[in-house]
Design an enzyme around this catalytic site. Structure first.
Site, short mmCIF file in Angstrom:
data_model
loop_
_atom_site.label_atom_id
_atom_site.label_comp_id
_atom_site.label_asym_id
_atom_site.label_seq_id
_atom_site.Cartn_x
_atom_site.Cartn_y
_atom_site.Cartn_z
N CYS A 57 17.53 5.17 -3.76
CA CYS A 57 17.11 5.68 -5.07
C CYS A 57 18.13 6.66 -5.66
CB CYS A 57 15.74 6.33 -4.96
SG CYS A 57 15.49 7.26 -3.46
N THR B 17 0.82 -1.22 0.00
CA THR B 17 0.00 0.00 0.00
C THR B 17 0.85 1.27 0.00
OG1 THR B 17 -0.05 -0.19 2.40
CG2 THR B 17 -1.97 -1.03 1.20
N ARG C 6 21.32 -3.73 3.22
CA ARG C 6 22.14 -3.33 2.06
C ARG C 6 23.64 -3.49 2.28
NH1 ARG C 6 19.11 2.33 0.98
NH2 ARG C 6 17.18 1.52 0.07
N SER D 58 8.24 12.11 -2.92
CA SER D 58 7.85 10.70 -3.05
C SER D 58 8.86 9.79 -2.36
CB SER D 58 7.74 10.31 -4.53
OG SER D 58 9.00 10.46 -5.16
N GLY D 59 10.12 10.26 -2.25
CA GLY D 59 11.15 9.46 -1.58
C GLY D 59 10.86 9.26 -0.11
N HIS E 11 13.77 12.47 -8.62
CA HIS E 11 14.90 13.17 -8.03
C HIS E 11 15.78 13.75 -9.14
CE1 HIS E 11 13.49 11.09 -4.63
NE2 HIS E 11 14.38 10.12 -4.53
N GLN F 182 15.90 15.89 -3.93
CA GLN F 182 15.06 14.69 -3.85
C GLN F 182 13.59 15.03 -3.62
OE1 GLN F 182 18.76 12.33 -1.78
NE2 GLN F 182 16.77 11.38 -1.60
N LYS G 89 24.64 7.03 2.60
CA LYS G 89 24.22 5.92 1.73
C LYS G 89 24.91 6.02 0.38
CE LYS G 89 19.70 5.31 3.85
NZ LYS G 89 18.26 5.63 3.74
N1 LIG Z 1 9.81 6.11 -1.66
C1 LIG Z 1 10.91 5.88 -2.34
O1 LIG Z 1 11.17 6.48 -3.40
C2 LIG Z 1 11.93 4.85 -1.87
C3 LIG Z 1 13.03 4.65 -2.66
C4 LIG Z 1 13.97 3.69 -2.29
C5 LIG Z 1 13.77 2.96 -1.14
N2 LIG Z 1 12.70 3.19 -0.36
C6 LIG Z 1 12.52 2.35 0.82
O2 LIG Z 1 11.42 1.46 0.56
C7 LIG Z 1 10.72 1.21 1.78
C8 LIG Z 1 9.25 1.64 1.61
O3 LIG Z 1 9.21 3.02 1.34
P1 LIG Z 1 7.86 3.78 0.96
O4 LIG Z 1 8.32 5.13 0.57
O5 LIG Z 1 7.02 2.99 0.01
O6 LIG Z 1 7.10 3.84 2.39
P2 LIG Z 1 5.55 4.05 2.68
O7 LIG Z 1 4.89 4.76 1.55
O8 LIG Z 1 5.49 4.67 4.04
O9 LIG Z 1 4.97 2.56 2.75
C9 LIG Z 1 5.28 1.67 3.82
C10 LIG Z 1 4.59 0.35 3.60
O10 LIG Z 1 4.93 -0.51 4.71
C11 LIG Z 1 3.71 -1.07 5.24
N3 LIG Z 1 3.82 -1.37 6.68
C12 LIG Z 1 4.00 -0.52 7.71
N4 LIG Z 1 4.00 -1.20 8.88
C13 LIG Z 1 3.80 -2.51 8.58
C14 LIG Z 1 3.71 -3.70 9.33
N5 LIG Z 1 3.81 -3.69 10.68
N6 LIG Z 1 3.52 -4.88 8.69
C15 LIG Z 1 3.42 -4.91 7.33
N7 LIG Z 1 3.50 -3.81 6.55
C16 LIG Z 1 3.70 -2.62 7.16
C17 LIG Z 1 2.69 0.02 5.00
O11 LIG Z 1 1.39 -0.55 5.13
P3 LIG Z 1 0.15 0.31 5.70
O12 LIG Z 1 -0.31 1.15 4.54
O13 LIG Z 1 -0.81 -0.74 6.08
O14 LIG Z 1 0.66 1.14 6.84
C18 LIG Z 1 3.05 0.44 3.58
O15 LIG Z 1 2.53 -0.49 2.67
C19 LIG Z 1 11.47 2.00 2.86
O16 LIG Z 1 12.41 1.17 3.48
C20 LIG Z 1 12.17 3.09 2.08
O17 LIG Z 1 13.33 3.58 2.73
C21 LIG Z 1 11.76 4.12 -0.70
#
Ligand SMILES: NC(=O)c1ccc[n+]([C@@H]2O[C@H](COP(=O)([O-])OP(=O)(O)OC[C@H]3O[C@@H](n4cnc5c(N)ncnc54)[C@H](OP(=O)(O)O)[C@@H]3O)[C@@H](O)[C@H]2O)c1
Length: 241
Positions: free
Chosen positions: A122, A10, A93, A152-153, A231, A149, A202
């Protein structure tokens, strides 16, 4: 047919992963997992399930898109079920037993995986893909990088902050400590005792691992900008020749 679970389906990254699977018409069955808060939500005709210790038993591959603490909690469950996990968080990582892979740069490192393949930050990915050809041709001694950045990050909460602030909604900030609309925030993640943020480290540490170049000099400044997605980076390189 192989079964792929998206853990964190989600979130900003999880939703994008599903979109990529759909766009490419990959012949896989997809299972969407998230927290108990999202149980029963429907995304692209699939019902989101709560992630529990039993979630991975019928799964071949897991695409990880959760924060580090959540990832560390479910990773043993996926390993016990024999899944191969491609993880987007930074939890594993820099682990010596986990390859950190950008497919365009070091796909051969995947061969050595022990059930987890990590995906870099990213900003690191886009910088390295851009610089890799120059590195091969001329060798790299030093990189000086400034990142700009997008919100969305910072996940769905980062996107919500910018949307709310641009609309003038008087609601608490969810992702950033300061207003991001019409502003720049020169900090992504906590600062250490040298004043270097987690995001800035990082770029250095992940870049060195992916390129197998521990001697590479990297200086990075990361700035959050009021852009919804994508970004930008400014990179100065000093080459061997
Ligand atoms: N955004 C980027 O561009 C980006 C780029 C590279 C890496 N990342 C990394 O990718 C990861 C996700 O980032 P994001 O930006 O997508 O974060 P996000 O939008 O906050 O999404 C987090 C996800 O984790 C789920 N979650 C939270 N608590 C949970 C639990 N106890 N059990 C199972 N699922 C759970 C959330 O579900 P609910 O909706 O139910 O809370 C949601 O689906 C992070 O580690 C981030 O550092 C992000």
């Amino acid at each position: 047919m192989k079964k792929v679970a998206i853990a964190g389906a989600t979130g900003a990254v999880g939703r994008q992963m599903l979109e990529c699977i759909r766009e490419r018409n990959l012949p896989v069955e997809v299972k969407l997992l998230a927290s108990a808060r999202s149980k029963g939500k429907v995304i692209d005709d699939l019902v989101v399930e709560e992630l529990t210790p039993a979630s991975f038993q019928d799964v071949d591959y897991v695409l990880g898109a959760c924060e580090n603490d959540v990832t560390k909690q479910w990773m043993p469950w996926a390993q016990e079920a024999g899944c191969v996990v491609v993880d987007n968080s930074s939890a594993f990582r820099l682990d010596d037993n986990v390859p950190l892979v950008v497919p365009e740069i070091n796909p051969e490192d995947i061969e050595n995986h022990n059930g987890i393949i990590a995906n870099p930050n990213c900003s690191t990915i886009i910088a390295l893909v851009g610089c890799d050809a120059l590195k091969k041709e001329f060798g790299l001694k030093r990189m000086i990088v400034t990142t700009m950045q997008a919100v969305s990050g910072a996940g769905v909460k980062g996107i919500a902050d910018l949307e709310n602030q641009v609309k003038g909604e008087d609601v608490p900030f969810q992702a950033f400590p300061y207003q991001i609309a019409y502003n720049l925030i020169p900090q992504i993640g906590d600062f250490d005792e040298f004043g270097i943020s987690k995001e800035e480290w990082k770029m250095q540490n992940e870049g060195r691992k992916i390129w197998h170049a521990p001697e590479l000099l990297v200086n990075c400044t990361c700035v959050r900008v009021p852009v919804m997605r994508s970004h930008s980076e400014s990179i100065t390189l000093e080459c061997e020749t």
